[in-house]
Design a protein around this motif. Structure first.
Motif, PDB file in Angstrom:
ATOM      1  N   GLU A1164       0.803  -1.225   0.000  1.00 20.59           N
ATOM      2  CA  GLU A1164       0.000   0.000   0.000  1.00 20.59           C
ATOM      3  C   GLU A1164       0.835   1.273   0.000  1.00 20.59           C
ATOM      4  O   GLU A1164       0.438   2.284  -0.567  1.00 20.59           O
ATOM      5  N   LEU A1165       2.003   1.276   0.661  1.00 21.56           N
ATOM      6  CA  LEU A1165       2.748   2.515   0.855  1.00 21.56           C
ATOM      7  C   LEU A1165       3.917   2.698  -0.097  1.00 21.56           C
ATOM      8  O   LEU A1165       4.561   3.744  -0.084  1.00 21.56           O
ATOM      9  N   VAL A1166       4.212   1.707  -0.905  1.00 26.00           N
ATOM     10  CA  VAL A1166       5.370   1.815  -1.787  1.00 26.00           C
ATOM     11  C   VAL A1166       5.169   2.945  -2.788  1.00 26.00           C
ATOM     12  O   VAL A1166       4.191   2.967  -3.543  1.00 26.00           O
ATOM     13  N   GLU A1167       6.097   3.901  -2.776  1.00 24.46           N
ATOM     14  CA  GLU A1167       6.042   5.038  -3.677  1.00 24.46           C
ATOM     15  C   GLU A1167       7.083   4.935  -4.791  1.00 24.46           C
ATOM     16  O   GLU A1167       6.851   5.388  -5.905  1.00 24.46           O
ATOM     17  N   GLU A1168       8.209   4.367  -4.459  1.00 26.29           N
ATOM     18  CA  GLU A1168       9.264   4.160  -5.441  1.00 26.29           C
ATOM     19  C   GLU A1168       9.873   2.781  -5.229  1.00 26.29           C
ATOM     20  O   GLU A1168       9.915   2.288  -4.107  1.00 26.29           O
ATOM     21  N   ILE A1169      10.333   2.195  -6.318  1.00 26.96           N
ATOM     22  CA  ILE A1169      10.945   0.872  -6.200  1.00 26.96           C
ATOM     23  C   ILE A1169      12.335   1.009  -5.588  1.00 26.96           C
ATOM     24  O   ILE A1169      12.715   0.248  -4.700  1.00 26.96           O
ATOM     25  N   PHE A1170      13.078   2.016  -6.016  1.00 31.38           N
ATOM     26  CA  PHE A1170      14.426   2.231  -5.493  1.00 31.38           C
ATOM     27  C   PHE A1170      14.462   3.495  -4.645  1.00 31.38           C
ATOM     28  O   PHE A1170      13.962   4.545  -5.043  1.00 31.38           O
ATOM     29  N   GLU A1171      15.059   3.345  -3.475  1.00 28.84           N
ATOM     30  CA  GLU A1171      15.165   4.447  -2.535  1.00 28.84           C
ATOM     31  C   GLU A1171      16.326   5.356  -2.937  1.00 28.84           C
ATOM     32  O   GLU A1171      17.454   4.896  -3.126  1.00 28.84           O
TER      33      GLU A1171
END
Length: 1413
Positions: A1164-1171
């Protein structure tokens, strides 16, 4: 206060009234409740009958019944048992009685009966719901591939290492092995199969022999057998389709195709390695390993990597030779000199070395000298690809066979097709027909002689082991030599193809042959040759429509053996009349109708119709008075054997009617008493469905081989291993006549079902203790209380040679043995399988257990009252029990099991406060039981077990007890706090697979004691697969100060473990010291950190990582990983981790270069695959290189905005498939970066924030794009219509397939931005499924500036698929509008369309409508 009291009183009144009301309801509706129960019972009985029928059918097909089906049948049997029915009747009688003064009904009894009836009815309804099985069974794949003779020589090592690396390689789908004949290609391929299983690289492995003349149907059958697949279609193409679907089931499958001589059409077989599963992973789907003599053949098969198996060096050859001949080589210099010369002649070929070494084994020096002399004087062999000296080495082994009969049998084996599995009983029938065996009077004597000869050929390495003891095979090089000798010395020929047949006809070599074999070859022109000397003819047909001409057998007056396979005979040819000397006739799997002409074959000794379609045995068979063997097995359509036919075959020695005729004593059919007239009968297979029709003294004492099924059931005769097998289902009692008792005493395999009235097996069936019985199966005999009941006080001997014991559904069984037994009882027992024996409290007493020296497998399932497996006897001292040979232990659904072999409980077991702590619980395994050889341990649903191992026992001792364990599975053991203590890790040096699932109270897998915490690092040196799932209270895998290392772990799955935020907790940190803890035997405080994998966890070989439903997980990796972790990761699945914001830190990019499949969904909270942020707070400058990535899925990520926050374009040169669905924050799918060479052309292209930034290096091989509904998406890319074609051609030149699916109901209009997808220049297939669109293509076209461009773009499509579009009315419509689908104007644009599929689109009325209406 008053209101409170009043309220409470009202509540009490309400509750009381409710209870009273329910009570009255029970009393009033007692009759209807009882009737409803009876109705539900009838339904349950019907359901049971249906399921049982399916189960019986499955067992006939040698399939394995699913555990839940067996469990369901056990429960059903309890519900509808006679005891339950009697209890219900008794309760009804009580309810009918009046009260004590006789004036009113007995309300108490009526209430109890009604309530019980309702509860039972509900329970039955639940059972009915659970009993709706789609399938009750699955096919059982064979245990594996037999490997004999592989030696890890240095010349093989490099090839083996290369092959193993290739099968692990991501991009390699086909691997080849090549080398000259006899060099060991097949052996090496089988060793590869063994290794990939050992390393868990593949879920299944199948091997098939292809050979010089490949038969598609046979190859399909061999692969299907290995995969446990049952074909239900007849055509090769239909079987190919079923096999193709089987290979696409998502499992990792290695197919080995052995001995290719030419290019093989894999699609025709049903092997498709370029499938969806294969594209997603280096191992998923189907990978192929080929062997061939020719590298060119491997190239034709598109083998991406090929490896040569080289000949053995002189040193390696000498080692192999010496291993066989033993110490002879070192006896003297003469032996050594001759050995050197012999090995040189063998030219480094193992098959030749084995042949000559086995020939000279146990022979003296003169024989060695003579062998060398003969080899040095050998003449040319003219066998293609075989050196002359190698050929003569094998020929010498043939000529030195002691018996001429062995030589003849060797040549006979060579007549079978290349790579063929040869049934020894077939050889027997050929040898009898050819009168090869001298001094033999009976069939049984001939069988014994054949067994001796076969062993002689095996000992000489001229024959190989087959599927089991009843089969043999011949190496193709040995066969080449055999055929060369046979054609030269005996005029025996094999015609395998048309070219060979034409060559032999031209040279006149077919004339005057003594034996001809035509495996799947055209036989028409055989009538042109001289056949007067022909004695043996083998015809193997693969064309069911082919028919032999009526005159074909004319002139074959000397023919003695005729074997015909797979022919269609409306009537046998009239030329059969010429076969006056025929002694063996085998019509195998033929379609037969009129066969009465067989009456004229008066000299027949052997007549076999095995597997043929025949409905009636002709009465004329009675005229074959010389007949010794009649085989009617597997003739499933045989319904009529006329009376007094069999009885006239007075010389008959062997009669086989297994899996065939059973209509004895019915409508003029044969009568069972006729069998008593066969005084010579020594072997009989027969099914007698009704025991009441058996005459007394039916069975002769002379019977040496028999398989009898007596009683009403179905039985697969070929599932029995022993030569003497008996199955009894005598529901009328145990009154057996002396004939059956005699058979029972001699039998090797005994199956008993529904044996009513028998309380034990021993002394009710055989008072001698079954001295010959090897396998015993007792099922569904509720009266049986024990298997053995000793009479008197003296010990008795029972089952001295028993190897397999299976007990199922014996609801009254209380003990296996009641009384004292002699030590030899059960001493050869190898497997024990017990299920559904609810009164059984233990399996063995310690006195019996101590004598189970050969026990290899124990399986105990669903025995409700089982408390111990081994029990201590009263008055005996405690003993240590050692199961020296036990390889597998499986304990399932044993709810009351306390211990495997218990120790006496003491008050010290109780912890403070009266609760039992995990350290004080009675362990399942303690110091009293030893398993030094155990490899597989499966523990399921042991709900009373709080601890598996005794953590107080010395670690060195426990190590010895489980040192060979390779698989440990723990499931549904809800009281376990941990799986094993850290002291046990040292025991698991061989552990390859660890599965822990569904244990509700488990908090960690390994519990670390204070003493162990400061020891060296924990190492699992051979652990290959680790699975953790459905562990609601799991906090971590383990904790400690020192690192933990998984040296070769390749697969890690963590599923539905909501609590852990870390895999390994570092207890040395300040966080760990103040965090939650688990008490094992002290108050150790352990660290709970925020990263799942920290620098204390080493995973250098991990390839597959799956993490899902970890609700507490906030971060997967720290910025600094352990140095060697994750460099080989190829598959990563992440799902339902709701606290994760990013998936990867940018620092891990260099570890992902081997990644092949990336799946992220439901986070639900994933905004980007790579930080983007690094450890120091700076923003990383990323380089996204994914050279092996083939599949990318991003599904249901509602907050996902981009792959990476900046516009960096990843390089994915191997990506073939992308799937994006329900990522509602994504507005633009792709944005574009300028690259050299296209800058000037694309200078007007704006750069917008998108999911992925692309350039021409990003997706150069992308073939399939799948898009679901993404609510926020506005564009595939942001650009003008003129630029679409240019962008698509530069960046998506390989894209061929687009799939759109799962759009919401409120979306009735096809989103216009999706029409941009038609701009892909090489798009071939468009599939739209699961939507509510009424129209797809708008009438005003796709291009904004050029409406006509829609039809230009559509013209490229070759396939259009529409599935589950329930509201669709139009593909497109003209401006006037029509109420049906119209393609009359647009059909001209679909000039390339080859396929159009429309499914579940109910509102479409027409596909096309012309302009004329």
């Amino acid at each position: 206060m008053e209101s409170i009291v009043s309220g409470a009183a009202n509540k009490v009144v309400e509750c009381t009234f409710g209870v009273i009301k329910r009570g009255f309801v029970y009393i009033i509706y007692v009759d209807s409740n009882v009737q409803n129960l009876k109705m539900q019972v009838r339904k349950l009985m019907d359901a049971q009958a249906r399921v049982q029928q399916n189960v019986d059918r499955a067992k006939r097909n040698a399939e394995e019944i699913f555990p839940d089906v067996n469990s369901w049948l056990i429960e059903v049997n309890k519900k509808i048992s006679e005891h339950a029915a009697a209890q219900l009747k008794e309760d009804e009688e009580k309810a009918k009685k009046k009260c004590f003064i006789g004036l009113c009904p007995n309300f108490k009894s009526r209430y109890q009966l009604s309530k019980k009836a309702e509860e039972e009815a509900q329970a039955i309804i639940q059972l009915l719901g659970e009993g709706k099985f789609d399938k009750v069974s699955h096919s059982v794949a064979p245990d594996g591939i037999v490997i004999k003779g592989y030696k890890a020589f240095e010349s093989r090592t490099s090839a083996m290492e290369g092959i193993m690396e290739a099968v692990r390689e991501s991009s390699v789908r086909i691997v080849g092995i090549h080398g000259m004949a006899g060099v060991g290609k097949t052996t090496l391929a089988k060793e590869v199969a063994s290794k990939v299983r050992e390393e868990n690289l593949f879920d299944e492995v199948a091997i098939a022999m292809v050979s010089h003349n490949p038969v598609i149907r046979q190859i399909q059958g061999e692969i299907a057998d290995m995969l446990g697949l049952k074909f239900d279609v007849e055509t090769d193409s239909g079987r190919a389709m079923q096999l193709r679907w089987r290979l696409k089931n998502g499992k990792r499958i290695l197919i080995i195709l052995d001995d290719l001589w030419q290019k093989l059409d894999l699609e025709a077989v049903g092997i498709s390695y370029d499938n969806e599963a294969a594209q997603k992973s280096s191992t998923a789907g189907c990978k192929i390993l080929l062997t061939s003599r020719s590298l060119d053949v491997l190239r034709l098969m598109d083998a991406e990597r090929s490896f040569e198996v080289k000949i053995l060096s002189q040193e390696e050859s000498m080692i192999l030779f010496a291993n066989i001949v033993g110490e002879a080589v070192g006896k003297s210099d003469d032996y050594q000199r001759i050995a050197d010369e012999l090995v040189k002649i063998c030219a480094g070929l193992p098959v030749a070395i084995l042949a000559i070494a086995n020939t000279l084994k146990r022979r003296d020096l003169p024989h060695w000298k003579d062998a060398l002399r003969q080899l040095q004087r050998s003449i040319s062999s003219n066998i293609k690809g075989v050196k002359d000296d190698v050929h003569y080495t094998i020929e010498l082994s043939y000529r030195w066979l002691i018996k001429e009969e062995a030589q003849s049998l060797f040549l006979l084996c060579g007549l079978h097709p290349q790579g063929f599995d040869i049934l020894v009983s077939d050889l027997l029938q050929y040898c009898i027909g050819l009168d090869m065996l001298k001094g033999i009077k009976t069939v049984e004597e001939a069988r014994e002689r054949i067994d001796v000869l076969v062993d002689m050929l095996k000992d000489s390495s001229l024959l190989l082991e087959g599927k089991d003891n009843e089969w043999v095979k011949m190496h193709d090089l040995i066969r080449d030599v055999s055929l060369s000798i046979a054609s030269k010395d005996k005029r025996m020929l094999v015609i395998e193809d048309e070219d060979r047949r034409k060559e032999l006809l031209k040279e006149g070599k077919l004339n005057d042959c003594t034996a001809i074999s035509l495996p799947y070859s055209n036989i028409h022109e055989l009538s042109r040759v001289e056949r007067s000397k022909l004695e043996l003819l083998m015809l193997l047909n693969k064309d069911s429509s082919f028919q032999i001409s009526d005159t074909f057998f004319e002139g074959m007056n000397e023919l003695k053996v005729l074997n015909v396979t797979g022919m269609n005979f409306p009537s046998l040819p009239s030329s059969f009349l010429s076969l006056t000397n025929l002694r063996t006739l085998r019509l195998y799997q033929c379609n037969l109708s009129e066969i009465a002409i067989i009456r004229n074959l008066k000299k027949l000794d052997i007549l076999s119709f095995q597997g043929s379609s025949i409905k009636q045995l002709p009465v004329e068979i009675a005229e074959l008075t010389q007949l010794k063997l009649l085989d009617l097995s597997e003739c499933y359509k045989l319904k009529v054997i006329p009376a007094k036919v069999i009885s006239k075959l007075s010389r008959l020695e062997e009669l086989y009617v297994g899996n065939s005729f059973c209509q004895w004593n019915v409508d003029g059919n044969a009568q069972l008493p006729e069998l008593k007239n066969l005084s010579c009968l020594s072997a009989l297979h027969v099914y007698i469905p009704d025991a009441q029709i058996m005459p007394k003294d039916l069975f002769s004492v002379k019977l040496g081989r028999y398989k009898f099924a007596i009683g009403s059931f179905d039985w697969d005769f070929f599932g029995c291993e022993g030569s003497k097998a008996l199955q009894l289902k005598l529901d009328t009692g145990i009154h057996l006549d002396e004939g059956i008792k005699m058979l029972v005493e001699k039998t090797e395999e005994l199956r008993i079902e529904e044996f009513k009235g028998a309380e034990n097996v021993l002394y009710e069936l055989d008072r001698e203790g079954f001295p010959h019985l090897k396998r015993l199966r007792v099922v569904d005999s509720s009266d049986m209380k024990c298997i053995i009941k000793s009479i008197g006080s003296a010990p008795h001997k029972a089952f001295p040679v028993l190897e397999s014991l299976e007990l199922r559904l014996l609801t009254g069984l209380e003990k296996i043995c009641d009384g004292q037994l002699k030590t030899e009882s059960f001493s050869r027992l190898k497997t024990v399988d017990v299920a559904g024996c609810d009164r059984l409290k233990y399996l063995f007493s310690v006195s019996i257990a101590k004598n189970l020296y050969q026990l290899q497998e124990i399986g105990v399932w669903k025995c409700e009252n089982m408390k111990e497996i081994v029990v201590e006897e009263e008055g005996r001292e405690e003993n240590v029990v050692e199961f020296r040979q036990l390889r597998s232990l499986e304990l399932r659904n044993l709810l009351k099991l306390k211990s495997f072999y218990s120790m006496e409980e003491t008050p010290s077991l109780i912890g403070q406060g009266g609760s039992v702590s995990s350290s004080n619980m009675v362990p399942l395994f303690n110091g009293k039981v030893v398993f030094p050889a155990i490899k597989e341990l499966v523990l399921r649903s042991l709900s009373s077990i709080g601890k598996l191992w005794d953590d107080q026992f010395p670690a060195a001792v426990m190590t010895f007890r489980f040192q060979n364990l390779s698989r440990l599975e723990v499931r549904s053991c809800h009281k376990l706090k941990y799986a094993f203590p850290s002291s046990m890790v040292k025991s698991f040096v061989q552990l390859k697979t660890l599965v822990v699932r569904e244990c509700e109270d488990m908090e960690e897998v390994i519990a670390v004691s204070a003493e162990e915490e400061t020891d060296n690092i924990m190492v699992f040196p051979k652990l290959n697969s680790l699975q953790l799932g459905d562990l609601p209270n799991l906090k971590r895998f383990c904790c400690g100060i020192n690192p933990i290392e998984f040296s070769i772990l390749r697969e890690l799955e963590i599923r539905n473990c909501p609590l852990p935020s870390t895999f390994y907790c570092d207890s040395s940190t300040s966080v760990g010291k103040n965090s939650s803890s688990i008490s094992m035997d002290h108050n150790l405080q352990v660290d709970v950190s925020h990263c799942l994998f920290n620098d204390k966890v080493a995973l250098p070989m991990l390839q597959r990582l799956s993490i899902s439903s970890m609700k507490n997980l906030e971060r997967l990796w720290p910025n600094q990983l352990a140095k060697q972790s994750f460099p080989k990761l190829s598959y990563f699945y992440l799902g339902s981790c709701d606290k994760l914001v990013n998936v990867f830190p940018s620092s891990i990019l260099t570890r992902l270069e081997r990644l092949e499949e990336l799946i992220i969904r439901d986070c639900e909270l994933v905004e980007e695959i790579f930080e983007p942020q690094q450890a120091d707070g700076s923003i990383a400058t990323a380089t996204f290189e994914f050279p092996w990535l083939t599949s990318l899925e991003l599904i249901r990520l509602p907050r996902l905005k981009s792959f990476y926050h900046k516009m960096y374009a990843p390089n994915c040169p191997s990506l073939k498939e992308m799937n994006v669905r329900e990522c509602h924050k994504v507005e633009i799918l792709f944005s574009f970066q300028e690259t050299d060479g296209v800058k000037s052309e694309l200078e007007l292209v704006p750069i917008q924030q998108s999911l992925i930034s692309v350039n021409k290096f990003t997706f150069p091989t992308l073939q399939q794009l799948t898009l679901g509904w993404n609510d926020g998406m506005k564009e595939i890319w942001h650009c003008s219509a003129q630029q679409q074609q240019l962008l698509a051609s530069h960046y998506f030149s390989k894209l061929k397939f687009v799939t759109l699916y799962d759009f919401p109901e409120q979306l009735a209009i096809f989103p216009s931005y999706l029409l941009q997808l038609l701009s892909f220049p090489n798009l071939e297939t468009l599939e739209i499924r699961g939507a509510y669109f009424k129209e797809i293509f708008p009438s005003d076209g796709v291009g904004e500036e050029n409406p006509a461009s829609a039809w230009v773009l559509l013209s490229r499509l070759t396939a259009l698929r529409l599935v589950n579009l329930h509201e669709l009315m139009h593909l497109w419509k003209e401006k006037e509008g029509f109420q049906n689908l119209r393609i009359f104007k647009c059909a001209k644009s679909l000039v390339q369309l080859k396929e159009m599929k429309i499914r579940s689109c109910e509102n479409i009325e027409e596909i096309t409508q012309g302009s004329g209406g």
